[in-house]
Design a protein around this motif. Sequence first.
Motif, PDB file in Angstrom:
ATOM      1  N   ALA A   1       0.840  -1.206   0.000  1.00 28.59           N
ATOM      2  CA  ALA A   1       0.000   0.000   0.000  1.00 28.59           C
ATOM      3  C   ALA A   1       0.870   1.249   0.000  1.00 28.59           C
ATOM      4  O   ALA A   1       0.564   2.227  -0.693  1.00 28.59           O
ATOM      5  N   ARG A  40       2.222   1.836  -3.430  1.00 27.29           N
ATOM      6  CA  ARG A  40       1.165   2.347  -4.313  1.00 27.29           C
ATOM      7  C   ARG A  40       0.920   3.830  -4.050  1.00 27.29           C
ATOM      8  O   ARG A  40       0.746   4.615  -4.988  1.00 27.29           O
ATOM      9  N   ARG A  41       0.907   4.222  -2.757  1.00 27.81           N
ATOM     10  CA  ARG A  41       0.721   5.646  -2.422  1.00 27.81           C
ATOM     11  C   ARG A  41       1.864   6.477  -2.994  1.00 27.81           C
ATOM     12  O   ARG A  41       1.649   7.557  -3.539  1.00 27.81           O
ATOM     13  N   TYR A  45      -6.216   1.630  -8.030  1.00 31.46           N
ATOM     14  CA  TYR A  45      -7.250   2.056  -7.090  1.00 31.46           C
ATOM     15  C   TYR A  45      -8.613   1.890  -7.745  1.00 31.46           C
ATOM     16  O   TYR A  45      -8.737   1.916  -8.969  1.00 31.46           O
ATOM     17  N   ALA A  74     -10.533   7.189  -4.496  1.00 30.29           N
ATOM     18  CA  ALA A  74      -9.590   6.360  -3.731  1.00 30.29           C
ATOM     19  C   ALA A  74      -8.153   6.785  -4.014  1.00 30.29           C
ATOM     20  O   ALA A  74      -7.312   6.810  -3.102  1.00 30.29           O
ATOM     21  N   ALA A  75      -7.867   7.135  -5.254  1.00 35.58           N
ATOM     22  CA  ALA A  75      -6.524   7.612  -5.607  1.00 35.58           C
ATOM     23  C   ALA A  75      -6.220   8.914  -4.880  1.00 35.58           C
ATOM     24  O   ALA A  75      -5.124   9.095  -4.340  1.00 35.58           O
ATOM     25  N   LYS A 102      -7.502   9.976  -2.035  1.00 35.17           N
ATOM     26  CA  LYS A 102      -7.300   9.676  -0.615  1.00 35.17           C
ATOM     27  C   LYS A 102      -5.889   9.135  -0.376  1.00 35.17           C
ATOM     28  O   LYS A 102      -5.236   9.487   0.607  1.00 35.17           O
ATOM     29  N   ALA A 103      -5.427   8.285  -1.278  1.00 34.43           N
ATOM     30  CA  ALA A 103      -4.083   7.715  -1.142  1.00 34.43           C
ATOM     31  C   ALA A 103      -3.023   8.806  -1.285  1.00 34.43           C
ATOM     32  O   ALA A 103      -2.032   8.834  -0.549  1.00 34.43           O
ATOM     33  N   ARG A 126      -2.925  10.893   1.817  1.00 37.64           N
ATOM     34  CA  ARG A 126      -2.240  10.167   2.894  1.00 37.64           C
ATOM     35  C   ARG A 126      -0.721  10.179   2.674  1.00 37.64           C
ATOM     36  O   ARG A 126       0.043  10.351   3.618  1.00 37.64           O
ATOM     37  N   ALA A 127      -0.295  10.022   1.430  1.00 35.68           N
ATOM     38  CA  ALA A 127       1.141  10.052   1.120  1.00 35.68           C
ATOM     39  C   ALA A 127       1.735  11.407   1.471  1.00 35.68           C
ATOM     40  O   ALA A 127       2.847  11.489   2.014  1.00 35.68           O
TER      41      ALA A 127
END
Length: 136
Positions: free
Chosen positions: A11, A14-15, A37, A42-43, A45-46, A49-50
């Motif tokens: 994960a 991916r982020r 994603y 969802a992309a 959000k990732a 987060r990154a």
Amino acid sequence: MGSSPRQRMTAAQRRKQALGLWIAAVDLRTIADQVGYADASAAKKAIDRAIAESIAREQQDTDALRRDEIMRLDRVQAAFWSPAIKDRDKKAAEIVLKCIAGRVDLRGLKAPAKVEHSGEVTTEYRIVGFDPEELV
């Protein structure tokens, strides 16, 4: 049946990949498709987060550097404390005061300067180093 390379990515990887694509100005739908994603949301959000993880890492690095510098200042101050206090050595006293000031700066302990506002509001803007008279 083996897993695909996309499935084997963690994960965090991916982020990181999604963030790299985002920085390169790739649209969210394409990022979602390329990285795996479910959708653009969802992309996003990732990516968010990154970014948050990156900021947290930078803060930790800064805190560690600040701690190390404070420890160095403590050590220098300890070496010059006795000559400054007992021997009244002015050069040693200057070094001690500089160490104290350095720690104050690194820890952000300076009291804010008092600022008074006249209440006057202006919309005049000036560009520093620019003289409008030169245009005439």
